[in-house]
Design an enzyme around this catalytic site. Structure first.
Site, short mmCIF file in Angstrom:
data_model
loop_
_atom_site.label_atom_id
_atom_site.label_comp_id
_atom_site.label_asym_id
_atom_site.label_seq_id
_atom_site.Cartn_x
_atom_site.Cartn_y
_atom_site.Cartn_z
N GLY A 49 84.74 38.51 28.33
CA GLY A 49 86.12 38.10 28.14
C GLY A 49 86.88 38.32 29.42
O GLY A 49 86.44 39.08 30.30
N GLN A 54 94.26 39.61 34.78
CA GLN A 54 93.14 40.14 35.58
C GLN A 54 92.89 39.32 36.83
O GLN A 54 92.18 39.76 37.73
CB GLN A 54 91.87 40.23 34.74
CG GLN A 54 91.95 41.29 33.66
CD GLN A 54 90.64 41.41 32.92
OE1 GLN A 54 90.38 40.66 32.00
NE2 GLN A 54 89.80 42.35 33.35
N CYS A 98 85.29 47.26 31.81
CA CYS A 98 86.30 46.24 32.13
C CYS A 98 86.14 45.80 33.57
O CYS A 98 85.92 46.63 34.45
CB CYS A 98 87.68 46.84 31.92
SG CYS A 98 89.04 45.70 32.24
N LEU A 99 86.26 44.48 33.81
CA LEU A 99 86.16 43.97 35.18
C LEU A 99 87.22 44.60 36.09
O LEU A 99 87.01 44.73 37.29
CB LEU A 99 86.36 42.45 35.20
CG LEU A 99 85.35 41.60 34.43
CD1 LEU A 99 85.72 40.13 34.54
CD2 LEU A 99 83.95 41.86 34.92
N HIS A 140 90.55 44.67 23.07
CA HIS A 140 90.47 45.02 24.49
C HIS A 140 91.10 43.91 25.34
O HIS A 140 91.93 44.17 26.21
CB HIS A 140 89.00 45.23 24.89
CG HIS A 140 88.80 45.43 26.35
ND1 HIS A 140 88.30 46.60 26.88
CD2 HIS A 140 89.04 44.62 27.42
CE1 HIS A 140 88.25 46.49 28.20
NE2 HIS A 140 88.69 45.30 28.55
N GLU A 141 90.70 42.68 25.06
CA GLU A 141 91.14 41.54 25.88
C GLU A 141 92.63 41.30 25.74
O GLU A 141 93.33 41.09 26.71
CB GLU A 141 90.35 40.30 25.45
CG GLU A 141 89.89 39.44 26.57
CD GLU A 141 89.25 40.26 27.67
OE1 GLU A 141 89.89 40.34 28.74
OE2 GLU A 141 88.17 40.83 27.48
N HIS A 144 95.22 43.42 27.55
CA HIS A 144 95.54 43.04 28.93
C HIS A 144 96.85 42.24 29.00
O HIS A 144 97.53 42.25 30.02
CB HIS A 144 94.42 42.18 29.54
CG HIS A 144 93.24 42.97 30.02
ND1 HIS A 144 93.33 43.91 31.03
CD2 HIS A 144 91.94 42.96 29.66
CE1 HIS A 144 92.13 44.43 31.26
NE2 HIS A 144 91.27 43.88 30.44
#
Ligand code: NI
Length: 186
Positions: A49, A54, A98-99, A140-141, A144
């Site tokens: 995701g 991000q 996470c990225l 989670h996504e 953001h």
């Protein structure tokens, strides 16, 4: 199409509440291009995701690309202007990555069942009910889009390691089956 640079923890863009898109914006060719960039960036970095903040765009748009079954791939879900409703407060724990927080994992407990109301790329309203692992992926996504990172949700306590570098996590903390804790890489 272009691979975008990923914002890492500490960059202020990750802490803003993202702006919602108008119907006109959603239907614009700019948004289609942006979504293609997001997809390419997510695939390059191997996430399941990615959210617009991000890649330094404070817009309420995220992509979930979770494949439950490799034999029957499903297209990625584009989520715009989402609202989350918790359907089951009972929590479940997953070790999240996470990225934007590279090389770190954290154990996060989140509600196990949620409803997400959002607009798709055609600006049409959609509803998804997600349970289990998928419920954590969505939460989670979508966090953001509200300036929240998974590290904010880790519960620290003396003598415990609920957050760890990936290498130490793999060596010492990988969940045992009886722990009832899963893993999420995004
Ligand atoms: Ni993330």
């Amino acid at each position: 199409m272009a691979i975008r640079k990923v914002a890492r923890m500490g960059h202020p863009v990750l802490r803003l509440k993202a702006r919602e898109l108008t119907r006109e914006e959603i239907l614009s060719s700019d948004t289609v291009k942006f979504v293609n960039d997001l997809l390419e960036t997510m695939n390059e970095y191997g996430g399941i995701g990615i959210a617009a903040p991000q890649v330094h765009e404070s817009l309420s748009l995220a992509i979930i690309d979770y494949q439950e079954d490799d034999e029957n791939p499903v297209p990625p879900t584009i989520i715009i202007n989402p609202k989350i409703t918790v359907l089951d407060e009972k929590t479940q724990g997953f070790w999240e990555g996470c990225l934007s927080v590279p090389e770190i994992r954290g154990l996060v407990y989140r509600p196990r069942k949620i409803q997400v109301d959002f607009l798709d790329l055609e600006a049409k309203p959609k509803t998804i009910i997600a349970e289990g692992f998928l419920a954590t992926v969505f939460q989670h996504e979508l966090d953001h889009l509200f300036g929240v990172l998974f590290v904010d949700r880790v519960e620290f306590s003396p003598g415990k390691s609920p957050i760890a570098f990936t290498e130490e996590y793999s060596r010492y903390l990988t969940p045992r089956e009886e722990d009832d804790i899963g893993e999420l890489d995004d």
